[in-house]
Design an enzyme around this catalytic site. Structure first.
Site, PDB file in Angstrom:
ATOM      1  CD  GLU A 149      -3.052  -1.156   2.133  1.00 25.87           C
ATOM      2  OE1 GLU A 149      -2.824  -0.629   3.229  1.00 25.87           O
ATOM      3  OE2 GLU A 149      -4.158  -1.669   1.855  1.00 25.87           O
ATOM      4  CD  GLU A 151      -3.679  -6.216   2.386  1.00 25.56           C
ATOM      5  OE1 GLU A 151      -4.560  -5.622   3.010  1.00 25.56           O
ATOM      6  OE2 GLU A 151      -2.469  -5.949   2.480  1.00 25.56           O
TER       7      GLU A 151
HETATM    8  C1  BG6 Z   1      -4.434  -3.136   4.677  1.00 23.18           C
HETATM    9  C2  BG6 Z   1      -3.096  -3.583   5.191  1.00 23.18           C
HETATM   10  O1  BG6 Z   1      -4.481  -1.769   4.786  1.00 23.18           O
HETATM   11  O2  BG6 Z   1      -5.571  -3.505   5.347  1.00 23.18           O
HETATM   12  C3  BG6 Z   1      -3.133  -4.762   6.124  1.00 23.18           C
HETATM   13  O3  BG6 Z   1      -2.199  -3.836   4.144  1.00 23.18           O
HETATM   14  C4  BG6 Z   1      -4.327  -4.625   7.037  1.00 23.18           C
HETATM   15  O4  BG6 Z   1      -1.910  -4.813   6.813  1.00 23.18           O
HETATM   16  C5  BG6 Z   1      -5.592  -4.642   6.192  1.00 23.18           C
HETATM   17  O5  BG6 Z   1      -4.376  -5.560   8.061  1.00 23.18           O
HETATM   18  C6  BG6 Z   1      -6.888  -4.596   6.990  1.00 23.18           C
HETATM   19  O6  BG6 Z   1      -6.866  -3.520   7.880  1.00 23.18           O
HETATM   20  P1  BG6 Z   1      -7.159  -3.738   9.433  1.00 23.18           P
HETATM   21  O7  BG6 Z   1      -6.942  -2.421  10.048  1.00 23.18           O
HETATM   22  O8  BG6 Z   1      -8.558  -4.220   9.517  1.00 23.18           O
HETATM   23  O9  BG6 Z   1      -6.174  -4.753   9.898  1.00 23.18           O
END
Ligand code: BG6
Length: 487
Positions: A193, A385
């Site tokens: 990111e 993701e």
């Molecule tokens: C992304 C990141 O922003 O979102 C991850 O790359 C992160 O590291 C994921 O865990 C989900 O966000 P969160 O805050 O729910 O863990």
């Protein structure tokens, strides 16, 4: 002309995604140095600013945290203890049929301060064992070089990526791991990111933002250094592992205008262009002209060294990977109410439902993102993701019936298939937090994404035992049928 593709391609890379700082634990074992996220404490919900708690902003704050050291609740230091349990976890991924597993290398496990010339052998040996275990089951490692794990020393000494010297430190780290794992790892990502520094300068670029005069100048200069470091890593990867592919990684922010009022469209377009600035540099290889106006109006002057523009142009990434969780709505009216996500705010979309953390769930938005990104760049895409952070309940018989997660994933995967039919070249899909892990944004354990439950609460209590949720068998079937059976 190529044929119409209506299903997932034969070699589609199904799997799951994680990051060292949220997973490994063992923050002070095996010679590892401290990383930026080791310093972020758990903050209860009511005390969080903007819905998250990730930033350290000044030297004073950092010193106070260092003085407290083991006193506080620093969940990313313990992760879910993958460091000691990786064999058990990888066996579960293999049981689900993973083709790939996304993980990051913790930079300070290899170079504890970031500045050493010689790597820490114990750190290198750990990832050798992990990669060997994955390959034993035919799972391709997909490795992020930098996922919010900068050595803390570089924050203290250099104020993170604001200092040009960090480019060389990073490239040395990247070359070291390329050389070491060249026979084991064929898929790489440079920065997770890359656009996150806009929202969290500490996590994205290791910047203590209160220590600088012009904040935006510092962030964009740091980003320039990261772009150059990323391009140099791409070059090194291609030279050291000619059969590898290396990508960039963007937090994709799909945004809709609130109405057909042109002011709303311009507001949405501005957000969209700012989001695509990052991939424009990393995929196309140069700064887009729309940034000139932004830089001029915000007193930003990027200092470039001779050769920087050439390196960006000559070493673009092989593919574009991104995270996708939600969409936003933009209005030309600045007074409009904002909804909170992790890093992003926007107006509520009346057509969408939201997660318990207020993230607006939008499967069709994923298809839109895929189509737009592919139209713009014409390079293979990889969703690295996506997933639903939710509270899970363990029933008396130990079962966890996470139908809400299955619904979320099913709807998103279905839209991926639609996008493939629309002509998008999609390499793979790694669902975020395939095993429950510590949240990046809130450091909660109770915000769970996994197919595998981990018995730990927000304060580190629990046995850390792993168990399968209902979604485990569902995802196994999705992979076994190559995305044909989503029921
Ligand atoms: C992304 C990141 O922003 O979102 C991850 O790359 C992160 O590291 C994921 O865990 C989900 O966000 P969160 O805050 O729910 O863990």
């Amino acid at each position: 002309m190529s044929k119409l593709q209506t299903t997932f391609p034969e070699n589609f890379l199904w799997g799951g995604a994680t990051a060292a700082n949220q997973l490994e634990g063992a923050y002070n074992e095996g010679g590892k140095g401290l990383s930026i996220f080791d310093m972020v404490e758990f903050v209860p919900k009511e005390e969080r600013v903007n819905g998250h708690a990730m930033d350290v902003t000044s030297k004073r704050e950092l010193e106070a945290l260092l003085a407290r050291d083991t006193d506080g609740n620093f969940p990313k230091r313990r992760g879910i203890d993958f460091y000691h349990r990786y064999k058990e976890d990888i066996a579960l991924f293999a049981e689900m049929g993973f083709k790939t597993f996304r993980l990051s290398i913790s930079w300070p496990r290899i170079f504890p301060t970031g500045t050493e010339l010689e790597p820490n052998e114990e750190g290198l040996a750990f990832y050798d064992k992990v990669f060997d275990e994955l390959l034993k089951y035919g799972i391709e490692p997909l490795v992020t070089l930098s996922h919010y794990e900068m050595p803390l020393h570089l924050v203290q000494e250099n104020n993170g990526w604001t200092d040009r010297k960090v480019v060389d430190y990073f490239v040395h780290y990247a070359e070291t791991v390329f050389k070491r794992y060249k026979d084991k790892v064929k898929y790489w990502l440079t920065f997770n990111e890359i656009n996150i520094s806009m929202f969290s300068p500490y996590i994205g670029s290791g910047i203590l933002i209160d220590e600088v005069e012009n904040k935006e100048q510092a962030v964009f200069q740091a980003l320039h250094h990261q772009f150059v470091a990323s391009a140099r890593a791409v070059k090194a990867c291609h030279e050291i592992i000619p059969d590898a592919q290396i990508g960039c990684m963007l937090a994709r922010l799909e945004v809709y205008p609130e109405t057909c009022n042109p002011d709303d469209t311009i507001a949405a377009l501005d957000i969209d262009q700012m989001n695509l600035f990052f991939t424009d540099v990393q995929v196309r290889g140069y700064y887009p002209s729309f940034m000139n106006r932004y830089f001029a109006e915000n007193n930003i002057e990027i200092e470039m060294l001779p050769g920087d523009e050439e390196i960006l142009l000559q070493h673009p990434v092989d593919f574009l990977s991104f995270s996708y969780y939600m969409t936003m709505v933009a209005s030309g009216d600045p007074e409009k109410k904002k909804e909170k996500g992790n890093f992003f705010s926007g107006i509520q979309n009346p057509y969408l439902r939201a997660s318990d953390w207020g993230w607006q769930i939008d499967p069709k938005g994923l298809r839109i993102a895929l189509k737009k990104l592919y139209d713009r760049y014409q390079v293979p895409l990889f969703i690295v993701e996506n997933g639903l952070g939710a509270y899970d309940t363990v029933e008396e018989d130990g079962s966890i019936n996470d139908d809400y997660r299955i619904d979320y994933l099913r709807e998103h995967i279905d839209q991926m298939r639609e996008a493939i039919t629309d002509g998008v070249e999609l390499m793979g899909y790694t669902s975020w937090g395939c095993i429950d892990l510590i949240s990046a944004g809130t450091s909660e354990m109770s915000k769970r994404y996994g197919f595998i439950y981990v018995d730990q609460d927000d304060y580190g209590n629990g046995t850390f035992a792993r168990s399968k949720k209902k979604s485990f068998d569902w995802y196994k079937k999705v992979i076994a049928t190559n995305g044909k059976d989503l029921d």
